[in-house]
Every structure is written in C-alpha cells, then in structure tokens.
Design an enzyme around this catalytic site. Structure first.
Site, mmCIF file in Angstrom:
data_model
loop_
_atom_site.group_PDB
_atom_site.id
_atom_site.type_symbol
_atom_site.label_atom_id
_atom_site.label_comp_id
_atom_site.label_asym_id
_atom_site.label_seq_id
_atom_site.Cartn_x
_atom_site.Cartn_y
_atom_site.Cartn_z
ATOM 1 N N GLY A 126 -13.997 -5.823 -6.378
ATOM 2 C CA GLY A 126 -13.522 -4.843 -5.400
ATOM 3 C C GLY A 126 -12.400 -3.943 -5.867
ATOM 4 O O GLY A 126 -11.761 -3.281 -5.047
ATOM 5 N N LYS A 127 -12.171 -3.856 -7.173
ATOM 6 C CA LYS A 127 -11.081 -3.010 -7.686
ATOM 7 C C LYS A 127 -11.314 -1.540 -7.358
ATOM 8 O O LYS A 127 -10.418 -0.842 -6.876
ATOM 9 C CB LYS A 127 -10.955 -3.176 -9.207
ATOM 10 C CG LYS A 127 -10.625 -4.574 -9.666
ATOM 11 C CD LYS A 127 -10.466 -4.647 -11.166
ATOM 12 C CE LYS A 127 -11.739 -4.299 -11.924
ATOM 13 N NZ LYS A 127 -12.856 -5.217 -11.665
ATOM 14 N N THR A 128 -12.526 -1.069 -7.642
ATOM 15 C CA THR A 128 -12.835 0.343 -7.397
ATOM 16 C C THR A 128 -12.800 0.662 -5.908
ATOM 17 O O THR A 128 -12.292 1.715 -5.497
ATOM 18 C CB THR A 128 -14.219 0.689 -7.978
ATOM 19 O OG1 THR A 128 -14.218 0.427 -9.385
ATOM 20 C CG2 THR A 128 -14.559 2.154 -7.743
ATOM 21 N N GLY A 185 -14.895 -8.509 -12.596
ATOM 22 C CA GLY A 185 -15.938 -7.522 -12.325
ATOM 23 C C GLY A 185 -16.632 -7.821 -11.011
ATOM 24 O O GLY A 185 -17.006 -8.965 -10.747
ATOM 25 N N GLY A 186 -16.835 -6.789 -10.200
ATOM 26 C CA GLY A 186 -17.464 -6.977 -8.895
ATOM 27 C C GLY A 186 -16.520 -7.470 -7.826
ATOM 28 O O GLY A 186 -16.937 -7.778 -6.708
ATOM 29 N N GLY A 189 -8.707 -7.282 -12.035
ATOM 30 C CA GLY A 189 -9.466 -8.367 -11.437
ATOM 31 C C GLY A 189 -10.850 -8.494 -12.039
ATOM 32 O O GLY A 189 -11.272 -7.704 -12.892
ATOM 33 N N GLU A 193 1.573 14.588 33.163
ATOM 34 C CA GLU A 193 0.975 14.209 31.877
ATOM 35 C C GLU A 193 1.798 13.123 31.213
ATOM 36 O O GLU A 193 1.274 12.141 30.690
ATOM 37 C CB GLU A 193 0.925 15.420 30.930
ATOM 38 C CG GLU A 193 -0.147 16.443 31.215
ATOM 39 C CD GLU A 193 -0.079 17.622 30.252
ATOM 40 O OE1 GLU A 193 -0.738 18.623 30.534
ATOM 41 O OE2 GLU A 193 0.639 17.516 29.238
#
Length: 602
Positions: free
Chosen positions: A250-252, A247-248, A245, A89
């Site tokens: 990619g922070k979340t 809005g929109g 950053g 093995e």
C-alpha cells in the site's frame, strides 16, 4: 451467489459549503470573490442569490440548504446582526454545528470576535433594532420551531427567556467562540490572501473527509494524517520523507492519498510512478522521467533535453522558482534520486518531496528527514476492504462471514492480495469460494507472487541464498544464532540480514527472532519447489518433517539438497552426511555440517 448490494454509513450532503452573510455589506465584493474561489476549487457552495428558486419561500429553502451543507461559513460584518434572516440562519447553523457531522466556521470581516460575542460596538448598533420591540417581518418562535423541530430543545435549552432576541444573542455568543479567522489580523487585511487561506482550509477538511468515505481507501485517514504531520506543511524549509514497506503493502496508495490531500497547497506538483520499472526498462528511461517531472512542474507541454548538465540545470531553474510537491514512487536505486531530486538546494523553500521504496537504504543514503513504515491492514480494516471488493459493502453478506475470514487470514493484511481476491470471488458461489481457498494452499496467488519476486530478483546472489535459508530453515531463530549458522556456512550474515530487513523482506525481533510476512514465506517456498513441485529429493532445501523423514529413511537423498530443518524429527544429524553435501541442519542440532572444507556461499 454472493450479493453485491451496497450500503453506506456516511451521511451525504448536497453542498460542501453554505455561505451566511449580510448582502448589503459583502455580497458584491468579499462574498462574491469567496464564492467564485470556492467554486473554482470544485467546492459546491450555496449562496442564496445564486441558488434560490423563483416562487419558493426563502425561509424554507434556506433552512433546507443549511441542513444539506457540510460546512457553514458565517461572514460577520457590521450589519449582519441587523438582519433577522441572517440571525435565523445563524440559529439553525448553530443547531447543525452540534450534530458533529457539520461544522460552522466564522469569518470576522469588519468586526471583532468580542463585538459579536458580547454584542458591543458595531454589532450592538446593528442588533439594537431587535431589542425592546416586536418585528412583523420576523418569524415567530412557533413558526421557527415548526421549521426547526429541535429548536425547542438542545441548542435552545439555554436561550434567554425563550424569545427571538434571546435565541439570537445565544447564537451570536456561541458562534463567536468557534475557531475562525479575522480579516484584519490575517495577511494584514489583504482580502485575496485571506480568501485563499479560507479556501485552502475548507479544501483540506473536505479531502480528509473524502478519505474516510472512499471505498478504495480503507484505514487510510490515520495513515495520511501521520505522513502529513511529518511533512510539516506550515514550515518554510524543504523536507524530504520516505515511505517504505513490502511490495503490495500500500505504499503507492498511501502516497497518492497524501498527494491528493495536500497538493493544492503548492504552486507546482508532480507524481512520478513506476520509477524502478521505467528507469530500467530502457537506456533513456531516466531522461523520460526527468521530462515528465519538468513537464508537470513547469506546465510546459513540450520539454526538450539534450545533455546531462542541461537537464539538471533546467530542473534546478524550475524547482527553485516555485514551491512544489513531488512524489517519486517505487525508487530502488540512489541513481534515480540523483537524477530526479538530487539535493535539497534544488528546491524552493516550502517544497516537499515524498519517496516510496522497498529499500530503506535508499532513503538513508538520500538523508531524508523522516521514514514511514507502511502498516499493513488490521483484521477489521481487511474485512472492510475485502467486503467492498467482494460484496460492494463494508461487511460480508450473511452466510459468507466464515469464508471471508479465511480469505482475510490468508491475505495477512496485504492490501494487494485482499483486492485481488475480493474482485476474483465477487459474485461466485460458496463452493467456488471453497475451491479457491483450497487451491491457495498449494498454488500461491500469481499477482502477489509477481509483486514480491521483484524484491527477490533485486537481491545479490548471496542475499537470495540467505533469504531462502532464513525463510525455509531459520524461521524464529534469534539473530545471533542465525548469524552463527550462516557465517559457518560461508555467508556474510550480518550485512546480509540487514539488507533483507531494509528491503522489507524480513523483520528481526529480540523476542520473536527472524520473522517475515506469510506471503514472503509462500514466495520462498515457491522458488525452491518451482521446477520440481512433487519431487522433494530435488529441492535444495527441506523443511517439512514428513518429506525429510521419507527421503532419509528411504535413501532418496541427492546432491541437490543443501539445507535441512531437523526440528521435531527424531533423526540424528549424522544420518544426512552423505556424498559430501554441504548442509545446514537446524532445530535440536543447530549446526552447519560438512564432510568437506567450507565451500563458498551458494
């Protein structure tokens, strides 16, 4: 029609972990506990007495299972080297180790790494049965090479005399040199803690791998690593970091990926989403968020709060009792942090708090340890993400490359726009794509505008006016010149520009001057034109050369016009001094003119 066929560039594995061990030493104790700990964490693990099918030759199935496992945990015990099966093995595991896609991880249970490396002490004693004699119960070299095709090259190139003993010695030596763990030197030999650390290590590695193969998380691996690095998970202090950053942007998504990646390290965890929306949606919004946080961290289904002091005392009690990971998503007011994570002493040592926001000032006021700026997607990443939503693969289908490039150029790295357009265009014909792109030239994407307008609506009135002037009139102006122009018009320009920068609405560069994302520009233009899109004379700001010249030459000006961009026009500033209007005219004549005393900011 665009095809939606999928392709994969990642090798898939049937098992996350293969356990290699000497049954008589550790099967019913250490390995049994390790196996169940891995399984409980959702880590698919191969253990021979659990997985061997009746009637199968053990060799063939073991070899296949090793090949189909991403990680190989080798539990070296005193009698490991006495088993020809274990050593075969090990030879195969070390071959797989050299593929770069599979990783061997040695565990030194009751032997030391030097004993395995040099075959001394207990390992020498166990290995002695193979030295100087043949073995009828062991596979011949020819048989092993038929099972392991590359056993005659690569790893076996350095074998001693190309016989079984030589192969095994080399495998022992090489595996002992890998990064691993030694029981007696870890947690003073406490097996339960030792097993927990092994499981955490494998979990961490698997989560990082999963980031690179999740189609929804393009380009996320490096970003997650950077955030995790700043959290310093191994340190015993309480750390609070921010992710800020546009809005929109990619922070979340980034915060969620970090949360999923490291949450297993903590005794309690909570991801509180949409804090801005929930807290301002009703008078009891903040209390609702506090209840959710307490419910997550205390594992209590029902949490009852009465007075303001009651909730804070209860939160302190829960947070001080266990090491927690808390993510507070979309914070826009320091009061929200006061209610949910007021002070570091609230938390037990080792706890970590991550805050996402569009407003850097919130993070500064909270005195976080580190602030991350969200990096928008590169062109390559954007193409990959868009293709996954539009085509179900990593690159555009043939014939759609140029159109995909135009969509990605329009999105300018904003993940939200890329996802929305990818989903919208999926399965549509080329002519429909072309119509959609043409429409975007005059009608901005609704989803993106709504997201960005949240930031605009959160500004004070004078800050809104400054933003519209910066975007429509002062693009590219150097900071000092922009301040001079805005201040001459009655604005508090220095603090105003700083607020816009902190809220990720503009950037200020010593080289490029005032800049902003293409969709911020699109949003500002839409705000100015919204009520009278086809009547420039009724717009309060004019920046398009043809509209300005047509309006002034033909005497179409009205009192509605406040600011004009004269760059690249042949018109003299005096021509616009009509009706006592208050005007910013920039370009070759960067001044604020007025035929009346200065007015208060608009």
């Amino acid at each position: 029609m665009a095809s939606t066929s999928a392709s994969s560039v990642q090798k898939s594995f049937k098992y996350d972990v293969f356990l290699s061990f000497r049954g008589e030493d550790v099967r019913r104790n250490f390995v049994d506990h390790l196996y169940h700990a891995l399984q409980e964490k959702g880590i698919t693990t191969y253990k021979d007495d659990e997985c061997i099918e009746k009637g199968k030759r053990i060799n063939d199935q073991l070899i296949t299972s090793i090949e189909e496992s991403r990680f190989h945990i080798i539990v070296f015990s005193k009698n490991y080297a006495s088993s020809s099966w274990c050593l075969d093995e090990l030879v195969k595991i070390m071959e797989c180790q050299n593929t770069k896609e599979q990783t061997a991880y040695p565990i030194f249970y009751d032997v030391e790494p030097t004993e395995v490396r040099n075959q001394t002490g207990a390992v020498k004693k166990a290995f002695a049965k193979h030295v100087g004699g043949s073995r009828s119960s062991v596979l011949s070299l020819d048989r092993l090479c038929s099972i392991v095709p590359s056993a005659s090259n690569g790893f076996t190139a350095n074998l001693e005399n190309k016989d079984d003993v030589g192969r095994w010695r080399n495998a022992l030596k090489e595996s002992a040199g890998l990064a691993g763990m030694e029981l007696k030197n870890t947690f003073n030999g406490h097996e339960a803690k030792f097993i927990r650390q092994i499981v955490q290590y494998i979990s961490l590695k698997l989560r990082l791998i999963n980031l690179s193969i999740d189609g929804k998380l393009v380009g996320m691996e490096t970003r997650v690593k950077n955030v995790v690095s700043s959290l310093e998970i191994g340190s015993d202090d309480v750390r609070m970091i921010g992710i800020k950053g546009i809005g929109g942007g990619g922070k979340t998504t980034l915060a969620r990926a970090v949360y999923d990646h490291i949450s297993f390290w903590f005794e309690g965890k909570s991801f509180i989403e949409n804090i801005r929306e929930v807290s301002k949606g009703s008078p009891s919004g903040l209390k609702k968020l506090q209840k959710q946080l307490l419910k997550d961290l205390s594992n209590e289904k029902n949490v009852y709060l009465t007075s303001g002091s009651d909730e804070k005392n209860l939160m302190k009690k829960v947070m001080r009792s266990r090491k927690v990971l808390v993510v507070l998503d979309d914070v826009d007011d320091i009061d929200q942090l006061e209610a949910l994570a007021s002070e570091l002493p609230w938390f037990k040592k080792g706890s970590r708090i991550v805050i996402t926001t569009r407003d850097e000032q919130v993070l500064i006021a909270q005195r976080v340890n580190f602030i991350h700026d969200v990096n928008l997607l590169s062109n390559e990443e954007a193409i990959c993400l868009f293709s996954r939503y539009a085509f179900g693969r990593e690159i555009p289908v043939q014939g759609y490359e140029e159109l995909s490039g135009k969509v990605v150029h329009y999105a300018a790295g904003l993940p939200l726009t890329i996802k929305v357009l990818g989903s919208h265009l999926c399965g549509r014909s080329k002519s429909e794509w072309e119509d959609a792109l043409e429409r975007l030239k005059t009608i901005p994407l609704k989803e993106t505008l709504e997201k960005l307008e949240l930031s605009y609506n959160g500004l004070e009135n004078d800050q809104k006016e400054i933003l519209l002037d910066v975007v429509c009139i002062l693009k590219g102006e150097m900071k000092d010149e922009a301040i001079r122009i805005l201040e001459s018009c009655g604005f508090s320009a220095q603090i105003g520009l700083r607020v816009l920068e902190q809220k990720s609405l503009i950037t200020i560069s010593s080289i490029d001057g005032l800049r902003f994302h293409d969709h911020i520009e699109e949003m500002a233009w839409n705000i100015v034109r919204h009520f009278h899109p086809n009547e420039p004379s009724r717009h309060n700001r004019l920046w398009i050369k043809e509209e300005i010249e047509d309006m002034l030459v033909n005497g179409l000006g009205t009192k509605a016009t406040k600011s004009i961009k004269l760059k690249n026009t042949d018109l003299h500033p005096a021509i616009i001094m009509k009706d006592g209007n208050y005007v910013i005219a920039t370009g070759d004549y960067s001044h604020c003119w007025s035929s009346t005393p200065p007015l208060p900011p608009r």
